[in-house]
Design a protein around this motif. Sequence first.
Motif, PDB file in Angstrom:
ATOM      1  N   ALA A 102       1.012  -0.800  -0.128  1.00 17.58           N
ATOM      2  CA  ALA A 102      -0.146   0.586   0.235  1.00 17.58           C
ATOM      3  C   ALA A 102       0.509   1.227  -0.258  1.00 17.58           C
ATOM      4  O   ALA A 102       0.433   2.495  -0.051  1.00 17.58           O
ATOM      5  CB  ALA A 102      -0.682  -0.195   1.295  1.00 17.58           C
ATOM      6  N   GLN A 103       2.364   1.614   0.540  1.00 23.74           N
ATOM      7  CA  GLN A 103       3.195   2.297   0.116  1.00 23.74           C
ATOM      8  C   GLN A 103       2.851   3.355  -0.624  1.00 23.74           C
ATOM      9  O   GLN A 103       2.557   4.331  -0.535  1.00 23.74           O
ATOM     10  CB  GLN A 103       4.662   2.182   0.426  1.00 23.74           C
ATOM     11  N   THR A 104       3.360   2.672  -2.205  1.00 17.97           N
ATOM     12  CA  THR A 104       3.496   3.426  -3.265  1.00 17.97           C
ATOM     13  C   THR A 104       1.630   3.501  -3.978  1.00 17.97           C
ATOM     14  O   THR A 104       1.286   5.140  -4.942  1.00 17.97           O
ATOM     15  CB  THR A 104       3.922   2.655  -4.741  1.00 17.97           C
ATOM     16  N   GLU A 105       1.003   3.446  -3.827  1.00 20.96           N
ATOM     17  CA  GLU A 105      -0.801   2.690  -3.997  1.00 20.96           C
ATOM     18  C   GLU A 105      -1.094   3.822  -2.750  1.00 20.96           C
ATOM     19  O   GLU A 105      -2.002   4.935  -3.876  1.00 20.96           O
ATOM     20  CB  GLU A 105      -1.238   1.611  -3.792  1.00 20.96           C
ATOM     21  N   ALA A 106      -0.957   4.057  -1.750  1.00 20.54           N
ATOM     22  CA  ALA A 106      -1.404   5.768  -0.745  1.00 20.54           C
ATOM     23  C   ALA A 106      -1.007   7.140  -1.225  1.00 20.54           C
ATOM     24  O   ALA A 106      -1.810   7.840  -1.272  1.00 20.54           O
ATOM     25  CB  ALA A 106      -0.803   5.115   0.385  1.00 20.54           C
ATOM     26  N   VAL A 107       0.083   6.509  -1.478  1.00 11.95           N
ATOM     27  CA  VAL A 107       0.723   7.995  -2.752  1.00 11.95           C
ATOM     28  C   VAL A 107       0.018   8.343  -3.686  1.00 11.95           C
ATOM     29  O   VAL A 107      -0.673   9.734  -3.969  1.00 11.95           O
ATOM     30  CB  VAL A 107       2.095   7.311  -2.625  1.00 11.95           C
ATOM     31  N   CYS A 108      -0.103   6.985  -5.061  1.00  9.37           N
ATOM     32  CA  CYS A 108      -0.392   7.593  -6.210  1.00  9.37           C
ATOM     33  C   CYS A 108      -1.792   7.687  -5.818  1.00  9.37           C
ATOM     34  O   CYS A 108      -2.550   8.825  -6.779  1.00  9.37           O
ATOM     35  CB  CYS A 108      -0.886   6.027  -7.121  1.00  9.37           C
ATOM     36  N   ALA A 109      -2.750   7.496  -5.146  1.00 10.15           N
ATOM     37  CA  ALA A 109      -4.445   7.888  -4.772  1.00 10.15           C
ATOM     38  C   ALA A 109      -4.291   9.452  -4.170  1.00 10.15           C
ATOM     39  O   ALA A 109      -5.154   9.931  -4.830  1.00 10.15           O
ATOM     40  CB  ALA A 109      -5.109   7.419  -3.457  1.00 10.15           C
ATOM     41  N   GLY A 110      -3.474   9.441  -3.235  1.00 13.09           N
ATOM     42  CA  GLY A 110      -3.032  11.012  -2.886  1.00 13.09           C
ATOM     43  C   GLY A 110      -2.933  12.268  -3.602  1.00 13.09           C
ATOM     44  O   GLY A 110      -3.801  13.153  -4.226  1.00 13.09           O
ATOM     45  N   ALA A 111      -2.122  11.447  -4.393  1.00 12.68           N
ATOM     46  CA  ALA A 111      -1.725  12.972  -5.688  1.00 12.68           C
ATOM     47  C   ALA A 111      -2.412  12.826  -6.807  1.00 12.68           C
ATOM     48  O   ALA A 111      -3.210  14.073  -7.133  1.00 12.68           O
ATOM     49  CB  ALA A 111      -0.053  11.495  -6.442  1.00 12.68           C
ATOM     50  N   LEU A 112      -3.603  11.665  -6.926  1.00  9.57           N
ATOM     51  CA  LEU A 112      -4.735  11.523  -8.096  1.00  9.57           C
ATOM     52  C   LEU A 112      -5.641  11.594  -7.573  1.00  9.57           C
ATOM     53  O   LEU A 112      -6.635  12.460  -8.385  1.00  9.57           O
ATOM     54  CB  LEU A 112      -5.035  10.751  -8.949  1.00  9.57           C
ATOM     55  N   GLN A 113      -6.194  12.323  -6.020  1.00  4.81           N
ATOM     56  CA  GLN A 113      -7.210  12.476  -5.854  1.00  4.81           C
ATOM     57  C   GLN A 113      -8.560  12.181  -5.399  1.00  4.81           C
ATOM     58  O   GLN A 113      -9.211  12.324  -6.003  1.00  4.81           O
ATOM     59  CB  GLN A 113      -7.369  13.919  -5.745  1.00  4.81           C
ATOM     60  N   VAL A 114      -7.830  10.953  -6.014  1.00  4.32           N
ATOM     61  CA  VAL A 114      -8.978   9.727  -6.232  1.00  4.32           C
ATOM     62  C   VAL A 114      -9.094   8.336  -4.866  1.00  4.32           C
ATOM     63  O   VAL A 114      -8.126   8.651  -3.835  1.00  4.32           O
ATOM     64  CB  VAL A 114      -8.992   9.046  -7.561  1.00  4.32           C
ATOM     65  N   GLN A 115      -9.963   7.667  -5.342  1.00  7.40           N
ATOM     66  CA  GLN A 115     -10.040   6.619  -4.035  1.00  7.40           C
ATOM     67  C   GLN A 115      -9.576   5.092  -4.879  1.00  7.40           C
ATOM     68  O   GLN A 115     -10.231   4.934  -5.633  1.00  7.40           O
ATOM     69  CB  GLN A 115     -11.558   6.245  -3.474  1.00  7.40           C
ATOM     70  N   LEU A 116      -8.403   4.962  -4.075  1.00  9.03           N
ATOM     71  CA  LEU A 116      -8.116   2.912  -4.726  1.00  9.03           C
ATOM     72  C   LEU A 116      -8.538   2.177  -3.588  1.00  9.03           C
ATOM     73  O   LEU A 116      -9.275   2.317  -2.411  1.00  9.03           O
ATOM     74  CB  LEU A 116      -6.782   3.474  -5.197  1.00  9.03           C
ATOM     75  N   ALA A 117      -8.656   0.620  -4.536  1.00 10.25           N
ATOM     76  CA  ALA A 117      -8.531  -0.720  -3.446  1.00 10.25           C
ATOM     77  C   ALA A 117      -9.619  -0.818  -3.143  1.00 10.25           C
ATOM     78  O   ALA A 117     -10.771  -0.265  -3.913  1.00 10.25           O
ATOM     79  CB  ALA A 117      -7.536  -0.353  -2.436  1.00 10.25           C
ATOM     80  N   GLY A 118     -10.731  -1.338  -1.795  1.00  9.45           N
ATOM     81  CA  GLY A 118     -11.749  -1.640  -1.656  1.00  9.45           C
ATOM     82  C   GLY A 118     -11.763  -2.984  -1.900  1.00  9.45           C
ATOM     83  O   GLY A 118     -10.838  -3.735  -2.498  1.00  9.45           O
ATOM     84  N   ASP A 119     -13.125  -3.287  -1.794  1.00  5.94           N
ATOM     85  CA  ASP A 119     -13.759  -5.163  -2.426  1.00  5.94           C
ATOM     86  C   ASP A 119     -13.285  -5.053  -3.811  1.00  5.94           C
ATOM     87  O   ASP A 119     -13.450  -4.877  -4.464  1.00  5.94           O
ATOM     88  CB  ASP A 119     -15.223  -5.540  -2.242  1.00  5.94           C
TER      89      ASP A 119
END
Length: 320
Positions: A250-267
């Motif tokens: 989740a390290q890089t995924e969290a950065v990407c989500a924040g930078a793009l202002q979107v929500q990722l992951a989930g079920d």
Amino acid sequence: MSSLMACIAGMALDAVFGDPVWLYHPVRIIGKWISMLEKWLREFCKNEERKERIAGGILWFGVVMVSIGIPWGLLYLAGKVSFWLRFALETFWCYQLLAGKCLKDESRKVYVQLVNHNLEGARHAVSMIVGRDTGNLSEAGVTKAAVETVAENTSDGVIAPLIFMLIGGAPLGFFYKAVNTMDSMVGYKNEKYLHFGRFAAKMDDVWNYIPSRISALLMIASAWIFRMDYKRAWAVWKRDRRKHASPNSAQTEAVCAGALQVQLAGDAYYFGKLYPKETIGDDVRPIEPKDILRAGNLMDGAALLTLLVFGLLKYCMILM
């Protein structure tokens, strides 16, 4: 110095040409060696839990020793013949061990299908780069899956192998790829690999621990360079970086989500079964196909920063 030059040249080749699919990839050879060793070691285990754990450790060390030893030996022999032969061989291996352009090209196929409003084509394209079920994904679901895989693979497909190669040349790059490949082949928590693959899974967590966090920080810097929301990238990384079963994914995924202002992951569905997962990031705006390209830009920026930072450190060490 030759290893540093080989890393730079290899990265340039990957950026221009991508993965040379017409050649037998060395990681496939590592995979063959893993399968062969597993078959031999299974005969020793007799389905006994303790023996499976021991065999899993033997597998790990056996694969790692061969994966480092053979490239080191071949480079040593090549160097005895000619500096340029060694340089060419190491450059080519560095080129093969990086997956930046391949990842961008495959994710771009998803983007092209989405902008052409071909949802079935997009589902098929994304199924080539993710492990989840894609047959019923919506346009947003397909986009999110593509962005997530680019974000996650920024570390283990590009930044981490580049760091290892800048530190120890192609042999250390092969070491990392061996660790990563073993985890992808035997590091499952199912009945077959729960005990046999435990050591490989733990070692993958250990050797990716620092690179994944370096990747995240460099992606934040990349977000600043590309004028994305680097402040939110930092905030989401601090808050959501542990929202994954793996300590690193989740390290890089969290950065990407924040930078793009979107929500990722989930079920998500895997092999027809729904797996509940926490979401990562804030739903500031709806995700859109162009976010796939933005994620690729973040990856490119982080890769160049890795080369700059660790290349300079390597150069300074050589001069000392």
